[in-house]
Design an enzyme around this catalytic site. Structure first.
Site, PDB file in Angstrom:
ATOM      1  N   CYS A  23       2.861  -0.492   4.462  1.00  0.00           N
ATOM      2  CA  CYS A  23       1.611   0.241   4.289  1.00  0.00           C
ATOM      3  C   CYS A  23       1.931   1.715   4.420  1.00  0.00           C
ATOM      4  CB  CYS A  23       0.620  -0.205   5.355  1.00  0.00           C
ATOM      5  SG  CYS A  23      -1.038   0.349   5.010  1.00  0.00           S
ATOM      6  N   GLU A  69       0.864  -1.160   0.000  1.00  0.00           N
ATOM      7  CA  GLU A  69       0.000   0.000   0.000  1.00  0.00           C
ATOM      8  C   GLU A  69       0.908   1.219   0.000  1.00  0.00           C
ATOM      9  OE1 GLU A  69      -2.288   3.096   0.212  1.00  0.00           O
ATOM     10  OE2 GLU A  69      -0.724   2.794   1.689  1.00  0.00           O
ATOM     11  N   HIS A 110      -7.395   2.764  11.708  1.00  0.00           N
ATOM     12  CA  HIS A 110      -7.299   4.137  12.206  1.00  0.00           C
ATOM     13  C   HIS A 110      -8.629   4.616  12.761  1.00  0.00           C
ATOM     14  CE1 HIS A 110      -3.162   4.755  10.957  1.00  0.00           C
ATOM     15  NE2 HIS A 110      -3.467   4.064   9.864  1.00  0.00           N
ATOM     16  N   ARG A 144      -0.552  -4.739  10.609  1.00  0.00           N
ATOM     17  CA  ARG A 144       0.871  -4.485  10.437  1.00  0.00           C
ATOM     18  C   ARG A 144       1.583  -4.086  11.708  1.00  0.00           C
ATOM     19  NH1 ARG A 144      -2.186  -3.828   6.399  1.00  0.00           N
ATOM     20  NH2 ARG A 144      -1.553  -4.420   4.299  1.00  0.00           N
ATOM     21  N   CYS A 200      -5.800   4.862   5.446  1.00  0.00           N
ATOM     22  CA  CYS A 200      -5.527   3.618   4.735  1.00  0.00           C
ATOM     23  C   CYS A 200      -6.791   2.867   4.369  1.00  0.00           C
ATOM     24  CB  CYS A 200      -4.637   2.719   5.577  1.00  0.00           C
ATOM     25  SG  CYS A 200      -4.156   1.273   4.633  1.00  0.00           S
ATOM     26  N   SER A 247       3.754   1.214  10.042  1.00  0.00           N
ATOM     27  CA  SER A 247       4.755   1.323   8.980  1.00  0.00           C
ATOM     28  C   SER A 247       5.729   2.469   9.236  1.00  0.00           C
ATOM     29  CB  SER A 247       4.086   1.450   7.612  1.00  0.00           C
ATOM     30  OG  SER A 247       3.457   0.227   7.298  1.00  0.00           O
ATOM     31  N   CYS A 277      -5.892  -1.512   5.341  1.00  0.00           N
ATOM     32  CA  CYS A 277      -6.251  -1.822   6.731  1.00  0.00           C
ATOM     33  C   CYS A 277      -7.320  -0.794   7.112  1.00  0.00           C
ATOM     34  CB  CYS A 277      -5.048  -1.771   7.641  1.00  0.00           C
ATOM     35  SG  CYS A 277      -3.808  -0.530   7.251  1.00  0.00           S
ATOM     36  N   CYS A 300       0.244   5.515   5.572  1.00  0.00           N
ATOM     37  CA  CYS A 300       0.164   5.905   6.975  1.00  0.00           C
ATOM     38  C   CYS A 300       1.220   6.950   7.348  1.00  0.00           C
ATOM     39  CB  CYS A 300       0.269   4.661   7.835  1.00  0.00           C
ATOM     40  SG  CYS A 300      -1.011   3.470   7.421  1.00  0.00           S
TER      41      CYS A 300
END
Lengths: 391, 568
Positions: free
Chosen positions: B547, B13, B67, B480, B60, B503, B63, B550
């Site tokens: 990812c 991502e 958040h 993650r 994101c 990330s 995922c 983020c």
């Protein structure tokens, strides 16, 4: 018969398209996508012989949500699209190649097929910091978008970020983010599929529409296909009867909420949001946001992060803001004057928010400006709104 | 010495760039750079904290729940809202479904092509592929006819010269070790997993209206009503549907994912010796099992340092800081500072080369990510960290499954500190969670049966009920890794907001002491057979499941950058 032909024919049948019309669109597609004219002899056969329509999928200031939406495609499935229907030559999230080899795939397609490929753009395009807020392979999103969209047969901006700038462009737009229409002025055949994310069923329908009718569908003022954005959420909402009957959810988890009463008082933006969400629903028709008990947040509309917030503050029933009155009149306003009233509501929210960052002079100016516009819009609404709408 | 640049790193991502120095076929040094910034915290300022989850959710779309969860927890902590048991159970189900789906997609669609050569699959014997598949699993789609169909489908695609997303990859690279039959089996499961993920994630549509970006979240609870007798609520029918989706999802994990993982790993055991990383592991913990402030967690929190599996330290949020010496930001007191999230600043200040560029200035600032540190140390977060902390903490099921995997691969626990270890830990976690989901569904069903229909703490909905000045932190274990949101609310509006994201922990650049971030450290010593086709770099970087979207940071109230650039 390949699976790709299977789904096309099925789609055509559902849409009442004759075999003759089907042959017609093959010819048109052949012209646009560089296939020989004999393509009209049968799209699937030609696709297998000469090559599938080429798609380039660009991701800029994105969250990948539209790609995820794409992976949820149910008719045809993502596997069918990728393997059988389109040649997805570039898509960072799914492609096997990386780095130099990935960029080669992109430049080769642009070089060898100018004017003959489709582009999907996901994410907004930042213009601040000389383009450094988003670079891929060392090039800025703006450089890539202008080069790739500039030579495409058509560009589909998928999701509210690519169409209107979306979240990165929400006030104060820290990176100077823009949607495709603004970042690549004059781009040919731009179709916007707004929503956060856009529903993949609308992307499929758009491509099928194009292949079927030889032209892109009629669009609204925001370049969105009318077949998907022609009616408000409110018009098609399964809870509409409760709205008309004055039955509202008053608190989360109350009897009305559990029964499926209207979410208007909880902040629903369905009356001013145009999309076919209630009809196509999500995840193979499983549900949709209002179906799970949460109000619509208006994600298909321009600037919704600014104009539809605070999300839990209900739409103005009449000019005058944040007043829990005139709920029963909103239906009338929704059909006639609520758009304007709502624009005012949006500016007012902006004004309120800027006011919270008092020590910044630019924010203060913006607050004053937003307040002024809110008042103006409210006056306009008063002038143009429905007369005698009290009943 | 060869200098290698991989940009874009695909099958992730977001936007990630790796630069590396290769000497004698081995990576000597590496730099990880995130090349995208949106400034979402800046955008959150002044807004209604109850809206924040929808904004941060859009950090994101992969995922797509994480958040939102961290945000509502942070705001709830600040305003003192207590979600009722049903909300906790609905959230546990949503979080676990996210994790299971994300891990399976990662294995098949983001990571597999680093280990599986699609072109080699074309020369596979379908009958032998069938025997192989049947020897490792009783999954029904395993006949020779089935694999012939898959092979022919891919063949047709290759013969027409339009490889689409599979074009120009590293096919035929000497680092690919699977026999053609294993490659064909994996390709078949790549395609099956595309269908599987679409079905399994309907759990999110039932509980949150749609996926991606489900919409059922609320500060103080959930918007999804529960009532056995109502059509518009989670009722007996929806509970049965959830049970079916969970069972079907688990079936694929047990019969396809785990057997594939073990089969593929057995050919790549040398990768237990690569990709070690920083050796420090941080876990916030997840899946509250009761409704107290100090709830026990199904997956425990904790810190493991220096690969020492003899003990787990308790997690202390006060030890988290972020640094910007090598990031495109400035700190007021100087770039050598390390600031706790509650005191964090972000002033984007790009000093890198003007695009288009060839090389980053890796000696100076080179990433849009900051460098998070725990007690001054870089930390790895993610499934490996979670499984290690659970393993050492004595989590029964995790221990059983980890031991089983180690036994099957005939390696010791030290093999976990590696590229292969990350891949294996992700599988272990998927299995353990897929097994656990029924228990949360059972508890939800029992509550509903007992007519406990509460889904929300209405007492703290009205901002008038909040303190004038409040701060809160929300912790979550995203697929993650460890995710934290910190919010400061003043007079009902967001005064400051900060996210420290998995990330960022893993992909962040060097810190002020020039300590590398986990990606950078893990790449050291990785073999690179052909610098023009750095497949091995992808293997190690993908093992973290990057990812990058983020990469966003806190608000600075004094020097907000208001870009006014318009394109003419």
């Amino acid at each position: 018969m390949s699976e790709s032909e299977g789904w096309f024919l099925q789609e055509l049948e559902t849409r009442g398209v004759s075999r003759r019309q089907f042959m017609g669109f093959c010819t048109a597609m052949a012209g646009l996508l560089g296939l020989p004219r004999t393509a009209a002899a049968g799209i699937a056969a030609e696709i297998e012989k000469t090559g599938k329509p080429v798609l380039i999928w660009l991701e800029f200031q994105d969250c990948c949500g539209n790609t995820e939406s794409f992976l949820r495609a149910s008719r045809p499935t993502a596997a069918e699209i990728v393997l059988d229907t389109l040649s997805v030559d570039y898509h960072e999230t799914i492609m096997a190649a990386a780095g130099e080899q990935a960029e080669e795939n992109l430049t080769r397609t642009v070089r060898e097929r100018p004017g003959k490929y489709l582009v999907v753009v996901e994410g907004s395009i930042p213009t601040g910091a000389g383009g450094a807020y988003c670079t891929i392979g060392g090039r800025s999103a703006l450089q890539i978008a202008r080069e790739v969209c500039g030579q495409a047969a058509a560009t589909i901006a998928m999701g509210t970020c690519a169409t209107f700038g979306g979240l990165p462009a929400a006030a104060p737009n820290p990176t100077g983010a823009l949607g495709v229409a603004d970042a690549v002025p004059g781009v040919k055949n731009l179709i916007n599929l707004s929503a956060c994310p856009a529903n993949v069923e609308n992307l499929t329908a758009l491509i099928v529409y194009f292949l079927t009718f030889k032209h892109w569908p009629p669009l609204d003022a925001w370049r969105r296909p009318l077949f998907a954005y022609g009616k408000s959420i409110h018009d098609n909402c399964e809870r509409r009867a409760h709205f008309d009957a004055g039955q509202y959810t008053e608190a989360w988890g109350d009897e009305g909420h559990r029964t499926g009463y209207c979410l208007y008082k909880m902040g629903c933006k369905g009356p001013v949001t145009f999309q076919n969400c209630p009809n196509v629903r999500w995840n193979g028709g499983t549900s949709w946001p209002i179906g799970c008990g949460h109000p619509c947040i208006g994600c298909a509309e321009p600037d919704f992060w600014d104009k539809m917030t605070p999300f839990y503050q209900h739409l103005p029933g009449a000019p005058g803001f944040g007043v829990a009155s005139s709920v029963d009149r909103v239906g009338l306003w929704a059909t006639v004057g609520v758009g304007a009233a709502f624009a005012a509501h949006g500016f007012l929210s902006l004004a309120q928010r800027y006011r919270h960052s008092e020590h910044h002079p630019a924010a203060r100016e913006k607050a004053e400006e937003a307040q002024r516009r809110a008042e103006e819009e409210a006056r306009k609404t008063l002038d143009s709104g429905p007369k005698g709408g009290e009943s | 010495m060869t200098y290698v640049v991989v940009d874009p790193v695909t099958r992730i991502e977001g936007h990630l760039r790796i630069e590396a120095e290769v000497d004698g076929g081995v990576i000597k040094d590496a730099w990880s750079s995130c090349t995208m910034f949106r400034g979402i915290e800046l955008i959150l300022k002044g807004r209604d904290p109850r809206d924040a989850w929808a904004f941060t959710q859009r950090i994101c779309g992969v995922c797509t729940t994480v958040h939102a969860i961290a945000s509502i927890r942070a705001v709830e902590a600040a305003v003192g809202a207590s979600p009722p048991p049903n909300a906790r159970l609905l959230r546990n189900l949503i979080i676990a479904a996210q994790c299971v789906q994300d891990h399976v997609i990662h294995f098949y669609h983001l990571h597999a092509l680093d280990w599986v050569d699609i072109v080699s699959a074309l020369s596979a014997d379908p009958a032998k592929t069938s025997s192989l598949a049947q020897s490792i699993s009783d999954w029904p789609l395993s006949s020779a006819k089935y694999f012939t169909g898959i092979r022919d489908r891919v063949k047709g695609f290759v013969e027409h010269g339009q490889l689409g997303p599979f074009a120009n990859a590293y096919w035929g690279h000497p680092a690919y070790k699977l026999p053609p039959e294993a490659n064909l089996m994996a390709v078949a499961h790549y395609l099956e997993a595309l269908d599987w993920q679409r079905e399994f994630i309907k759990i999110h549509a039932v509980l949150g209206g749609k996926n991606p970006h489900l919409q059922g979240f609320l500060v103080g609870g959930m918007a999804t009503p529960v009532d056995p007798d109502k059509q518009a609520s989670i009722n007996a029918g929806s509970l049965a549907e959830l049970r079916r989706l969970i069972a079907k999802g688990r079936d694929f994990v047990t019969k396809v994912y785990i057997p594939d993982l073990l089969a593929v790993a057995s050919f790549y055991k040398d990768w237990a010796g690569h990709g070690k990383g920083v050796g420090n592991y941080l876990v916030y913990g997840e899946y509250p099992e009761d409704d107290t402030a100090t709830s026990s967690l199904f997956l425990p929190s904790g810190v493991i340092r220096h690969r020492d599996l003899s003990k787990v330290e308790p997690f202390d949020p006060a030890k988290i800081t972020e640094q910007v010496k090598h990031s495109w930001y400035e700190y007021e007191a100087g770039d050598g500072e390390a600031l706790h999230p509650f005191k964090g600043e972000t002033r984007p200040a790009y000093t890198g080369p003007e695009p288009p560029y060839e090389r980053l200035q890796t000696g100076a600032k080179y990433s849009w990510l900051k460098s998070p540190r725990y007690d001054g140390e870089p930390m790895e977060v993610g499934p490996l960290s979670r499984m290690l902390v659970a393993y050492v903490s004595g989590h029964k099921r995790v221990k059983e499954v980890v031991d089983l995997v180690l036994e099957r691969l005939a390696v010791g626990p030290e093999a976990l500190f590696s590229t292969l270890g990350r891949v294996a830990a992700r599988g272990v976690e998927t299995l353990v969670l897929a097994e656990r989901m029924d228990a949360w569904l059972d508890a939800l069903s029992e509550n509903v049966a007992a007519h406990d229909l509460r889904i929300h703490d209405n007492s703290k909905w009205d901002p008038a009920s909040w303190p004038a000045d409040a701060t809160g932190a929300g912790f979550h274990e995203a697929p993650r890794g460890a995710l934290g949101h910190w919010v400061h609310i003043k007079d009902g509006a967001i005064a400051n907001y900060q996210c420290v994201v998995p990330s960022t922990w893993n992909a962040g650049p060097r810190d002020a002491a020039e300590k590398r971030g986990p990606y950078e450290e893990a790449l050291l010593g990785t073999p690179v057979a052909d610098a023009g086709k750095p497949l091995e770099i992808l293997r190690t970087v993908h093992s973290f499941d990057p990812c990058m979207a983020c990469g966003v940071h806190v608000v600075d109230t004094k020097r907000r950058e208001l870009a006014t650039v318009r394109v003419s």
